[in-house]
Design a protein around this motif. Structure first.
Motif, PDB file in Angstrom:
ATOM      1  N   ASP A 116       0.894  -1.205   0.087  1.00 44.95           N
ATOM      2  CA  ASP A 116      -0.049   0.183   0.030  1.00 44.95           C
ATOM      3  C   ASP A 116       0.890   1.747  -0.055  1.00 44.95           C
ATOM      4  OD1 ASP A 116      -1.554   2.499   1.449  1.00 44.95           O
ATOM      5  OD2 ASP A 116      -3.101   0.728   1.778  1.00 44.95           O
ATOM      6  N   SER A 119      -0.491   6.124  -2.502  1.00 46.67           N
ATOM      7  CA  SER A 119      -1.896   6.697  -2.064  1.00 46.67           C
ATOM      8  C   SER A 119      -2.419   8.341  -0.802  1.00 46.67           C
ATOM      9  CB  SER A 119      -2.259   6.203  -0.491  1.00 46.67           C
ATOM     10  OG  SER A 119      -1.586   4.601  -0.799  1.00 46.67           O
ATOM     11  N   ASN A 121      -4.500  11.456  -1.594  1.00 46.99           N
ATOM     12  CA  ASN A 121      -5.729  12.267  -1.154  1.00 46.99           C
ATOM     13  C   ASN A 121      -6.734  12.778  -1.672  1.00 46.99           C
ATOM     14  OD1 ASN A 121      -5.453  10.927   1.035  1.00 46.99           O
ATOM     15  ND2 ASN A 121      -4.147  13.187   1.935  1.00 46.99           N
ATOM     16  N   HIS A 130       3.498  13.135  -0.243  1.00 45.02           N
ATOM     17  CA  HIS A 130       3.605  11.531  -0.794  1.00 45.02           C
ATOM     18  C   HIS A 130       4.793  11.393  -1.933  1.00 45.02           C
ATOM     19  CE1 HIS A 130      -0.271  12.792   0.836  1.00 45.02           C
ATOM     20  NE2 HIS A 130      -0.370  11.994   0.642  1.00 45.02           N
ATOM     21  N   HIS A 156      -3.959   3.440  -2.087  1.00 36.79           N
ATOM     22  CA  HIS A 156      -5.181   3.337  -1.246  1.00 36.79           C
ATOM     23  C   HIS A 156      -5.499   4.733  -1.184  1.00 36.79           C
ATOM     24  CE1 HIS A 156      -7.620   1.561   2.179  1.00 36.79           C
ATOM     25  NE2 HIS A 156      -6.785   2.980   2.660  1.00 36.79           N
ATOM     26  N   GLY A 158      -7.159   8.106  -0.574  1.00 39.59           N
ATOM     27  CA  GLY A 158      -7.554   8.889   0.421  1.00 39.59           C
ATOM     28  C   GLY A 158      -9.657   9.863  -0.165  1.00 39.59           C
ATOM     29  N   TYR A 305     -10.918   6.210   9.526  1.00 39.72           N
ATOM     30  CA  TYR A 305     -10.420   5.743   8.741  1.00 39.72           C
ATOM     31  C   TYR A 305      -9.644   4.695   9.078  1.00 39.72           C
ATOM     32  CZ  TYR A 305      -4.877   6.505   6.976  1.00 39.72           C
ATOM     33  OH  TYR A 305      -3.652   6.458   6.432  1.00 39.72           O
ATOM     34  N   ASP A 309      -9.523   0.405   7.707  1.00 36.32           N
ATOM     35  CA  ASP A 309      -8.466   0.061   7.100  1.00 36.32           C
ATOM     36  C   ASP A 309      -8.350  -1.251   7.357  1.00 36.32           C
ATOM     37  OD1 ASP A 309      -6.191   1.389   6.009  1.00 36.32           O
ATOM     38  OD2 ASP A 309      -5.488   2.486   7.291  1.00 36.32           O
ATOM     39  N   TYR A 327       2.758  -1.727   4.213  1.00 34.82           N
ATOM     40  CA  TYR A 327       1.969   0.083   4.935  1.00 34.82           C
ATOM     41  C   TYR A 327       3.327   1.287   4.070  1.00 34.82           C
ATOM     42  CZ  TYR A 327      -2.029  -1.793   5.756  1.00 34.82           C
ATOM     43  OH  TYR A 327      -3.430  -3.161   5.344  1.00 34.82           O
ATOM     44  N   VAL A 329       4.063   4.785   4.833  1.00 38.88           N
ATOM     45  CA  VAL A 329       3.378   5.630   4.777  1.00 38.88           C
ATOM     46  C   VAL A 329       4.621   6.666   5.980  1.00 38.88           C
ATOM     47  CG1 VAL A 329       1.373   6.731   5.947  1.00 38.88           C
ATOM     48  CG2 VAL A 329       1.468   4.258   4.962  1.00 38.88           C
ATOM     49  N   GLN A 333       1.889   8.543  11.328  1.00 37.84           N
ATOM     50  CA  GLN A 333       0.885   7.306  10.902  1.00 37.84           C
ATOM     51  C   GLN A 333       1.006   6.335  12.549  1.00 37.84           C
ATOM     52  OE1 GLN A 333      -1.591   7.116   7.499  1.00 37.84           O
ATOM     53  NE2 GLN A 333      -1.397   9.013   7.578  1.00 37.84           N
ATOM     54  N   PHE A 337      -1.435   2.532  12.837  1.00 36.98           N
ATOM     55  CA  PHE A 337      -1.061   1.100  12.531  1.00 36.98           C
ATOM     56  C   PHE A 337      -0.889   0.657  13.111  1.00 36.98           C
ATOM     57  CE2 PHE A 337      -0.294   3.826   8.518  1.00 36.98           C
ATOM     58  CZ  PHE A 337      -0.718   3.096   7.910  1.00 36.98           C
TER      59      PHE A 337
END
Ligand code: ARG
Length: 561
Positions: A116, A119, A121, A130, A156, A158, A305, A309, A327, A329, A333, A337
């Motif tokens: 993933d 992703s 938004n 990103h 994925h 947003g 959110y 997930d 993931y 990210v 975050q 997770f």
């Protein structure tokens, strides 16, 4: 030929009455001038009750294999120099034979990794934040495939959540269709900003936004139509950025919205497993003392959110039966997770262990987070365009009249941005300075691309002749280069184990530096035909690895620049 293993076995033959194979260590020396491989004899000294130097000398006496050229005993170490002719012949032939598959392995055994990454938004700019997810994810994908894994890549998006309620409310209240069509991202952002401004003086707007999202979640056709339209326009914009990056092959673009009808089942299961609690006006799962509870459902029934997930994790497990789910990210975050894994583990799914948050640091400009510039958020597309413009300027100065110069300018500009992002440990913050990342010296993308192009221009002189290894003299510069190629397969393995593309970046930086030393100290093409042939062959295998290294990182390799 696993050289370390061969050395171990040779030493084991000498000491097998006293030691196990595991007790013999073969190391890469800190300084290559000291040795090709080093064997520390300190631990053995306890068992054998002899000084490390005595043991080293004893091993030296016993070693008898034509792969050794010279063995020194210094300070309790056995310093081994290899037979350059023999090992060079082996490495060169192997790379020539295997070409871009050199370094590939089958450790993954076709196991499935669901990744993933990227992703962005919807209805917001595709920002530099990103960028990292996109390029790190893409590189880890390539590296995993090289290690024999099967990779499913998922963007994925947003595209769901309260912010869409607010946006639909704002559009219905103040929006203008033409303006959105002309300049979707900026216009939608303006609407979003306006919503928050007005909400400062009129707090009831927050409630209106939530209501609008609830309507969307409940399938209101009018709302869905507007949402769909925002999404289409955003994706059109995002694709321009993906095209510039040359990264555009996701297996799935199922974003958060895709899980809208898959969350009820999760919530039911949480209920039936008695994990869901009503607390402070919302449904939560408690995760113990050291973590805040996970917020699963608001009292009005709207999802969050993490709910999406959770649904996504089940969907991926059921549909892809992954062995690992990554993931990619940012650091911020981490809690999300950790909570996600914890909820799944409380639900009784051992595969929650296979979920891995591949986090990364921020992009900084002059030491500050680079997400805004004078209060405006920095769009990745603008950054790439600036980099390409600067690259074009350099091309004009350095190689006027270059064919395909526009395409090469894009490759250099974008390559510079990608390389800057991948050259440091994934978890570190990185500094972004356009001038610096586009320099042709130092640890930059253009430096590697330039080295590669330089080799390609030399290779025009290459004739395909076999090398007679008894007749070539392999000096230190050539040997360092050839021996560096030997370690590439290990680097490929390590890059996957650590999920860190910087293993590859650092490797190709070192390789380029060694090549440039070789180039500076030797005339590649001279009257000696045999040596010219040998040196050009060395050039050829270095080019193969530089190209493959760049490919793994997602960087294009122009042949001329
Ligand atoms: N769209 C999110 C963001 O920009 C990242 C999504 C990461 N993937 C996930 N499955 N949560 O913050």
């Amino acid at each position: 030929m696993n050289l370390k293993q061969i050395i171990k076995e040779d030493i084991y033959d000498i000491l097998k009455d006293h030691l196990t194979m595991e007790e013999i260590l073969v190391e890469n020396p800190k300084d290559r001038k000291m040795a090709d491989f080093a064997v520390p004899c300190f631990a053995m000294s306890k068992v054998l009750r002899k000084s490390p130097n005595d043991i080293a000398n004893m091993i030296k006496e016993g070693l008898d294999n034509e792969i050794y050229e010279k063995i020194d005993v210094i300070n309790g170490y056995l310093n081994i120099f290899l037979n350059k002719q023999m090992i060079s012949k082996y490495i060169i032939n192997k790379v020539l034979e295997e070409k871009d598959t050199y370094g590939s392995n089958n450790i993954g055994d076709n196991k499935v990794i669901v990744m993933d990454y990227s992703s962005p938004n919807i209805a917001k700019p595709f920002g530099v934040g990103h960028l990292r997810s996109t390029v790190i994810g893409n590189a880890i994908k390539n590296i995993s495939i090289k290690n024999g894994y099967q990779v499913i890549s998922i963007n994925h998006l947003g595209d769901w959540g309260t912010q869409f309620g607010k946006l639909i409310y704002a559009y219905n209240t103040w929006g203008n269709e033409d303006l959105v069509r002309q300049n979707p991202i900026d216009e939608l952002k303006n609407l979003y900003v306006r919503f928050h401004k007005e909400a400062e003086t009129n707090p009831s707007l927050e409630e209106e936004g939530r209501k609008c999202f609830k309507k969307l979640e409940d399938g209101d056709l009018e709302s869905l139509k507007i949402w769909e339209w925002f999404k289409d326009e955003s994706l059109k914009e995002f694709n321009k950025t993906y095209d510039l990056l040359g990264i555009n092959e996701f297996d799935s673009y199922n974003g958060e919205a895709f899980y809208n009808d898959k969350m009820d089942a999760v919530i039911k299961e949480l209920e039936s497993k008695k994990l869901l609690e009503f607390s402070d006006g919302a449904y939560v799962v408690r995760l113990g003392e050291d973590m805040p509870p996970a917020l699963i459902k608001r009292s009005d029934g709207a999802s969050l959110y993490i709910t999406r997930d959770l649904a996504a994790a089940f969907y991926r497990k059921n549909n892809y039966n992954f062995d690992e789910a990554l993931y990619v990210v940012g650091n911020e975050q981490t809690l999300h997770f950790t909570q996600l894994k914890k909820v799944l583990s409380k639900m009784g799914y051992p595969w929650s262990e296979d979920i891995k948050h591949i986090s990364f640091g921020m992009i900084l400009q002059d030491g500050k987070k680079m997400s805004t510039r004078q209060g405006k958020s920095v769009k990745l597309h603008d950054v790439l365009v600036e980099a390409i413009e600067l690259a074009n300027k350099y091309i004009e100065e350095r190689s006027p009249g270059l064919e395909n110069s526009e395409e090469v300018g894009r490759q250099i500009g974008v390559g510079a941005v990608i390389f800057n992002d991948l050259k440091n440990y994934r978890t570190s913050d990185i500094e972004f300075n356009l001038e610096d990342i586009l320099k042709f010296e130092g640890e930059t993308g253009p430096y590697i691309q330039y080295t590669y192009a330089r080799i390609n221009s030399l290779l025009k002189h290459k004739q395909n002749k076999n090398i007679d290894y008894d007749d070539v003299e392999i000096n230190e510069y050539a040997w360092n280069l050839i021996f560096k190629l030997y370690s590439f397969p290990e680097i490929v393995i390590r890059a996957k184990e650590k999920y860190d593309p910087s293993e590859i970046s650092k490797y190709i930086i070192d390789l380029s530096a060694l090549f440039n030393k070789f180039y500076a100290n030797e005339k590649i093409i001279d009257e000696d035909e045999k040596m010219t042939n040998f040196r050009l062959t060395v050039c050829e295998i270095v080019a193969i690895l530089l190209e493959e290294g760049m490919r793994l990182l997602g960087i294009e390799a122009p042949k001329k620049m």
